[in-house]
Design an enzyme around this catalytic site. Structure first.
Site, PDB file in Angstrom:
ATOM      1  N   HIS A   1      46.165  24.813  83.026  1.00  0.00           N
ATOM      2  CA  HIS A   1      46.473  26.117  83.613  1.00  0.00           C
ATOM      3  C   HIS A   1      47.139  27.020  82.583  1.00  0.00           C
ATOM      4  O   HIS A   1      48.338  26.923  82.328  1.00  0.00           O
ATOM      5  CB  HIS A   1      47.359  25.921  84.855  1.00  0.00           C
TER       6      HIS A   1
ATOM      7  N   SER B   1      44.317  28.315  89.524  1.00  0.00           N
ATOM      8  CA  SER B   1      45.714  28.692  89.737  1.00  0.00           C
ATOM      9  C   SER B   1      46.335  27.909  90.889  1.00  0.00           C
ATOM     10  O   SER B   1      47.531  27.644  90.889  1.00  0.00           O
ATOM     11  CB  SER B   1      45.815  30.178  90.091  1.00  0.00           C
TER      12      SER B   1
ATOM     13  N   ASN C   1      53.250  28.529  89.973  1.00  0.00           N
ATOM     14  CA  ASN C   1      52.810  29.417  91.045  1.00  0.00           C
ATOM     15  C   ASN C   1      53.406  29.005  92.390  1.00  0.00           C
ATOM     16  O   ASN C   1      53.632  29.846  93.260  1.00  0.00           O
ATOM     17  CB  ASN C   1      51.283  29.454  91.116  1.00  0.00           C
TER      18      ASN C   1
ATOM     19  N   GLU D   1      50.254  24.694  81.886  1.00  0.00           N
ATOM     20  CA  GLU D   1      50.548  23.555  82.767  1.00  0.00           C
ATOM     21  C   GLU D   1      49.366  22.591  82.665  1.00  0.00           C
ATOM     22  O   GLU D   1      48.205  23.006  82.784  1.00  0.00           O
ATOM     23  CB  GLU D   1      50.712  24.020  84.216  1.00  0.00           C
TER      24      GLU D   1
END
Ligand code: NAD
Length: 649
Positions: free
Chosen positions: A427, A406, A477, A439
C-alpha cells in the site's frame, strides 16, 4: 576491550578507534581518545598525530543508547576542548560518515582529510537538539556563517567535494592511513596547529540580517520546531566577541533541548522508523531479488509506482486497459519527471533515462518474466479478483503478486489465484514516487519469503515499510477513518469545517481533515462507505460529506467541496454552513463552543483508541509502527512522536 590504540610511524602517531559497528562515541571511546591525545602531547618523539577509525566509518555520532541517561565523563565538549588544546597538529582522517559528535571531534582537530564518498553533517536538529560539543561554534569559523547555518539548521549531510570546497576538509585522499600520515608530516611545522576556536569571526564576513532571515524561514517551513531556532541562536552566539560565552550558549541550549518533549518524540520516531522494517518472526535471509516489476493501471498511483521503481533502476512493464490509457500514464510520468528536473532534483538526461525503463503495454502476456507485480487499478473487489486470476495465468510461478488496495480484503484477492501464499498488499501513498511510507499487508496465507522480499526491497529502495495485518484500511486508513469520524462529529458541533481544520493545523497536522478530503476527493470515502454494511458506518458523522457529493461538490476537482475554490483560494460558503447546521439539528447534535485544544484532543483520542485496538488485534506489531505510519503517511507532526506515543505521555 580497548577501543583506542596508538601506533607510531616516525614522528607521526596514529590514534585508532575501533568500536564496531559505527564507532559510536561511547564513554570508552571518549576516555580512550582523551588519554591518547594526552599521550601524544607528552611524547617528545611525536610531532603530529592522525585520528582515524577502523571498520566502515569514522565516528558516526553519539552512542544513542547513552542519550537520555545521566552523562558519564569525559563529556564530549570537554573532549573536543582537550583535542583543540593539543599543541601538536592533529589530523582527522575520515571515511564513511562524520556525523554529530563525530564531526565535532573532527572540527576540534587542526586538520581534516577524507576519502571520496565521505558524508559530513550535524543531524542533531532532526533529533530535536543542538550540537553540544562546539559544532555550532567551530563550523561557522571554519566554513563561514551561512554555509554553517545550511548544514546545522537543515541537518542534511554534505559530500566530500562540497566539504573540500567549503574548507571543511583540507584534502581528499585515496589511501586513508598512509595519505593521512603523509599529510600530517607536511604540517609538523609549528605554525600549522591553526584554526583554533579563539579566532573571532570577522563581522564583515557575513550579513547581520542572516539570522533573522533564517528565523523567518524556520517559522514558516519548520513550524513549531524548537531545535532549528536554537541552532540559529547558537550560531549567532558564535559570531560574538566572547568565545567562552558562545560555547556556554551552545551548551545551555543543547542541554535544555535534549530533555525537551520534542527531542524525546523525535528520538522515539527515529528509533521506530529503524525498527519498522524488521519482521520479528521471520528470517530475513529468505528474501529474494526483485529485478523487474509489472504495474497494473497507470492512473494516479500506478504511474507513481512505476516511476518509483524505474527511478531505482528497475525495469517496469506498465499494463493498462487501452493504448490511450497507457500513453496517458507515460505522459503522467514524463510530466512528473520534467517537473522534478525543473526544480533541479534531476537532470533532463536522468529523467529521460528513467522513462526508458517504463514499458507500456495492454497485453498481460508481457508480464511473463517479471519478479513482482503491483496492481493499482480501480478500488473494486470484483475487478481486482479478475485481474489477479489473469495475473496468476500470465506470470511465472515464482512471481510475487501485490495489490495497492486502500481498504479491500487482500486474502479475498489472493484467493482468486492459485498462489495465495505469494500474494500480499503493498500500500503506497500518494504521490507514490515521493511519499516514503509503504504498508506491507500480511495475510494469514502469505509465505515468509514473500514478506521478507517485499520488506527488503522497499528498504533497499529508500521506502519506510511497515508490516500491517489484513483488515479494513490496514493501520493507516483504519485509524484515519476514526479520526475523520470524530472530525465529522466535531463539524456538526462547531458548525464549520474551518474551525476544525484550523484547530488541527494549530496542533501541527500538515492539513486539516476537511482540507484533506477536498484534496483527495470526498467521493472516495462516499463510495467506500456505500460498500460497507450500514452498521459499520457512523449514523451521522458523514452525513454532510454524503450530501455534498450528491450535489456534485466532490472537492477541489469539482471546484467545491467543504470549501469553494476560486481565484482567491478556499472560502467557506453559506450553503455548506446551512447544511451543517441542519444536519446537526436533525441528528440531535448540540452546537458547542470548543477550544482548539479541545478539538485536537478529541481527534487525538480517537486515533489513540483505534491504535490500541489495532495493537490488541495484532494488526500492528509494535506501538511505534502506528506512529511511523501516521508521521510518514498522514502529515502527523513528527515532533509529537505519533498518535500512540502522544497517548502514552
Ligand atoms: P485511478 O483511477 O487514477 O487509476 C486506475 C487506473 O487503472 C486507470 O487508469 C484504469 O484505466 C486502470 N485500470 C482499470 N482496470 C484495469 C485493468 N483491468 N487492467 C489494467 N488497468 C486497469 O486510481 P488510483 O487513484 O491510481 O487508485 C488505484 C488503486 O490504488 C486503488 O485501489 C486505490 O484504492 C489505491 N490507492 C489510491 C490512493 C490515492 O491516493 N489515489 C492511495 C493509495 C492507494
Amino acid at each position: 576491550m580497548t577501543v583506542t590504540t596508538i601506533s607510531k610511524h616516525g614522528e607521526v602517531a596514529v590514534i585508532r578507534i575501533d568500536n564496531p559497528p559505527v564507532n559510536a562515541i561511547s564513554q570508552a571511546v571518549r576516555q580512550g581518545l582523551k588519554d591518547a591525545v594526552s599521550t601524544v602531547e607528552s611524547d617528545p618523539e611525536v610531532k603530529a598525530a592522525v585520528i582515524l577509525c577502523a571498520g566502515r566509518t569514522f565516528m558516526a555520532g553519539a552512542d544513542i543508547s547513552e542519550l537520555g541517561k545521566p552523562p558519564v565523563p569525559p563529556h564530549l565538549n570537554d573532549l573536543t576542548d582537550h583535542i583543540e588544546c593539543c599543541s601538536k597538529p592533529l589530523v582527522a582522517a575520515i571515511h564513511g560518515h562524520a556525523l554529530g559528535g563525530g564531526l565535532e571531534i573532527a572540527l576540534s582537530c587542526s586538520h581534516r582529510v577524507a576519502l571520496p564518498g565521505t558524508r559530513f553533517g550535524l543531524p542533531e536538529v532532526s533529533l530535536g537538539f543542538v550540537p553540544g560539543a562546539g559544532g555550532t561554534q567551530r563550523l561557522p569559523r571554519l566554513i563561514g556563517v551561512e554555509p554553517a547555518l545550511n548544514m546545522a539548521v537543515e541537518g542534511k549531510p554534505v559530500g566530500t567535494e562540497a566539504a573540500l570546497s567549503s574548507g571543511l576538509i583540507d584534502q581528499i585522499v585515496d589511501d586513508l592511513e598512509p595519505d593521512a600520515i603523509e599529510f600530517a608530516r607536511k604540517v609538523i611545522d609549528p605554525g600549522q596547529t591553526a584554526r583554533k576556536l579563539d579566532q573571532a569571526i570577522a563581522p564583515d564576513s557575513f550579513d547581520p540580517n542572516l539570522f533573522d532571515q533564517w528565523r523567518a524561514m524556520c517559522a514558516k517551513r519548520k513550524r513549531g520546531l524548537d531545535a532549528p531556532m536554537a541552532v540559529i541562536d547558537a550560531i549567532e552566539a558564535a559570531t560574538g566577541p566572547d568565545v567562552e560565552a558562545g560555547k556556554a550558549t551552545e551548551r545551555a541550549l543543547s542541554l535544555k533541548l535534549r530533555k525537551s518533549p520534542q527531542s524525546k518524540a523525535l528520538r522515539h520516531i527515529f528509533a521506530a522508523e529503524r525498527a519498522s522494517s524488521k519482521i520479528d518472526d521471520i528470517d530475513q535471509t529468505v528474501a529474494r531479488q526483485i529485478a523487474s516489476v509489472g504495474v497494473i493501471g497507470a492512473g494516479t498511483m500506478g504511474a507513481g509506482i512505476a516511476q518509483f521503481f524505474a527511478t531505482n533502476g528497475v525495469s517496469v512493464t506498465l499494463v493498462e486497459i487501452s493504448t490511450e490509457a497507457a500513453a496517458a500514464g507515460i505522459d503522467r510520468i514524463r510530466d512528473n519527471l520534467s517537473q522534478s528536473a525543473k526544480r533541479g532534483k534531476l537532470t533532463q538526461d536522468r529523467a529521460a533515462e528513467i522513462l526508458t525503463l517504463v514499458h507500456p503495454t495492454t497485453d498481460y502476456a508481457d508480464l511473463a518474466e517479471v519478479d513482482l507485480v503491483i496492481e493499482a487499478a480501480v478500488e473494486l473487489l470484483d475487478v481486482k479478483k479478475k485481474i489477479f486470476a489473469q495475473l496468476d495465468k500470465a506470470c511465472k510461478p515464482s512471481a510475487i503478486l501485490a495489490t495497492n488496495t486502500s481498504y479491500l480484503d487482500v486474502s479475498a484477492i489472493a484467493n482468486a489465484t492459485n498462489r495465495p501464499d505469494q500474494v500480499a498488499g503493498l500500500h503506497f501513498f500518494s504521490p507514490a514516487h515521493v511519499m516514503k511510507l509503504v504498508e506491507i499487508i500480511r495475510t494469514d496465507q502469505v509465505a515468509p519469503w514473500v514478506l521478507a522480499t517485499l520488506a527488503q526491497t522497499m528498504k533497499k529502495m529508500g521506502k519506510t515499510g511497515v508490516i500491517a495485518g489484513n483488515c479494513h484500511g490496514f493501520i493507516g486508513n483504519r485509524m484515519y477513518q476514526s479520526y475523520q469520524k470524530t472530525a465529522g462529529i466535531l463539524l456538526l458541533e462547531t458548525g464549520s469545517p474551518a474551525i476544525v481544520d484550523q484547530a488541527l493545523r494549530s496542533f501541527g497536522m500538515a492539513m486539516g481533515p476537511f482540507q484533506v478530503l477536498d484534496l483527495s476527493g470526498i467521493d472516495v470515502g462516499y463510495l467506500m462507505r456505500k460498500s460497507l454494511p450500514a452498521d459499520k458506518v457512523h449514523p451521522y458523522a458523514f452525513k454532510v460529506h454524503d450530501a455534498l457529493v450528491e450535489v456534485g461538490r466532490k472537492g477541489r476537482k469539482t471546484g467545491a467541496g467543504f470549501y469553494t475554490y476560486g481565484p482567491d483560494g478556499a472560502t467557506t460558503d453559506q450553503m455548506v454552513l446551512d447544511l451543517i447546521a441542519e444536519t446537526a439539528c436533525e441528528n440531535g447534535v448540540t452546537p458547542a463552543n470548543l477550544t482548539e485544544d479541545q478539538i485536537a484532543a478529541r481527534c487525538m483520542d480517537a486515533l489513540g483508541q483505534e491504535g490500541l485496538e489495532i495493537l490488541d488485534e495484532g494488526v500492528a506489531a509494535r506501538p511505534g509502527d502506528i506512529d511511523v505510519v501516521f508521521v510518514n503517511g498522514y502529515g502527523f507532526p513528527r515532533h509529537k512522536g505519533g498518535p500512540d506515543f502522544l497517548q502514552r505521555q
